[in-house]
Design a protein around this motif. Sequence first.
Motif, mmCIF file in Angstrom:
data_model
loop_
_atom_site.group_PDB
_atom_site.id
_atom_site.type_symbol
_atom_site.label_atom_id
_atom_site.label_comp_id
_atom_site.label_asym_id
_atom_site.label_seq_id
_atom_site.Cartn_x
_atom_site.Cartn_y
_atom_site.Cartn_z
ATOM 1 N N GLN A 77 0.805 -1.214 0.106
ATOM 2 C CA GLN A 77 0.074 -0.053 0.053
ATOM 3 C C GLN A 77 0.869 1.233 -0.211
ATOM 4 O O GLN A 77 1.843 1.225 0.481
ATOM 5 N N GLU A 78 0.391 2.235 -0.513
ATOM 6 C CA GLU A 78 0.995 3.584 -0.623
ATOM 7 C C GLU A 78 1.121 4.034 0.847
ATOM 8 O O GLU A 78 0.144 4.159 1.465
ATOM 9 N N PHE A 79 2.184 4.687 1.272
ATOM 10 C CA PHE A 79 2.350 4.971 2.535
ATOM 11 C C PHE A 79 1.409 6.396 2.850
ATOM 12 O O PHE A 79 1.436 7.289 2.158
ATOM 13 N N ASP A 80 0.934 6.066 3.867
ATOM 14 C CA ASP A 80 -0.153 7.095 4.577
ATOM 15 C C ASP A 80 0.217 7.453 6.016
ATOM 16 O O ASP A 80 0.025 6.582 6.922
ATOM 17 N N PRO A 81 0.706 8.650 6.185
ATOM 18 C CA PRO A 81 0.861 8.895 7.746
ATOM 19 C C PRO A 81 -0.114 8.874 8.622
ATOM 20 O O PRO A 81 -0.094 8.903 9.842
ATOM 21 N N ASN A 82 -1.520 8.903 8.185
ATOM 22 C CA ASN A 82 -2.640 8.665 9.000
ATOM 23 C C ASN A 82 -2.913 7.258 9.330
ATOM 24 O O ASN A 82 -3.477 7.134 10.399
ATOM 25 N N LEU A 83 -2.047 6.477 8.693
ATOM 26 C CA LEU A 83 -2.395 4.912 9.044
ATOM 27 C C LEU A 83 -0.831 4.110 9.452
ATOM 28 O O LEU A 83 -1.022 3.273 10.258
ATOM 29 N N HIS A 84 0.155 4.802 8.830
ATOM 30 C CA HIS A 84 1.302 4.375 8.921
ATOM 31 C C HIS A 84 2.463 4.940 9.834
ATOM 32 O O HIS A 84 2.193 6.180 9.815
ATOM 33 N N ASP A 121 8.213 5.191 -1.998
ATOM 34 C CA ASP A 121 6.664 5.674 -1.113
ATOM 35 C C ASP A 121 5.850 4.506 -1.107
ATOM 36 O O ASP A 121 4.570 4.910 -0.845
ATOM 37 N N HIS A 179 -1.313 2.784 15.155
ATOM 38 C CA HIS A 179 -0.599 2.875 13.735
ATOM 39 C C HIS A 179 0.335 1.565 13.358
ATOM 40 O O HIS A 179 0.886 0.992 14.316
#
Length: 225
Positions: free
Chosen positions: A153-160, A174, A193
């Motif tokens: 998955q594409e990096f998401d600061p809200n999840l990762h 990314d 996270h």
Amino acid sequence: MSGDSSNPEQDQTVESGAVPVTPEPAPDAPEATSEQAPAAVDPADRMQQLEQELSALKKEHETLNSQYMRIAADFDNFRKRQSRDQDDMRQQLVCSTLTEILPVVDNFERARQQLNPEGEEAQALHRSYQGLYKQLVEVLKQQGVARMEVVGQEFDPNLHEAVLREESNEFAEDVVCEELQRGYHRDGRVLRHAMVKVSMGPGPSDPASAPAETAAAPDQTAEEA
């Protein structure tokens, strides 16, 4: 003798001391008064006055009704807001409790990876452990807890939460290439996270191959000449 003589009737009047009585007025005689009888009210004026009073009462009723409607609407909004706040507080408490349980799940999974039962007793213990682990996971599922799928998955600061970045020929830049710690969410709300390793994309090409190709070009040109 003539000087002492008096009329008997006069002597009787003086001795009795009676006061002459004035005659009373007849009861049927009307008394004199300065007040006059009220004048007759015009029906048209009275009707106009009543209509004005009715109009004023209607305006007052509309004002009070409008105030009542505003108060009722404000109270309804307050009630809904209180209900939402209570639901949010309840959800926060549940999520906080579930977040405290997640490290226990991590420890179960680490122990499962390290266990290598060989004897019969060890296998029985392993089966008991697996039963406890499945029961814990089932309770979390019933509460709506789900694991994040992060690899690829594409990096998401809200999840990762990116811990490392490294070059990768398999994944684009990314993009999450490895999961270091599981992430969990519940009804769209992140409980924890996911700790991940993020790809930097393919690295630079091997520089040793470039000079060889460059050197071969002049020889080929000479042969063609």
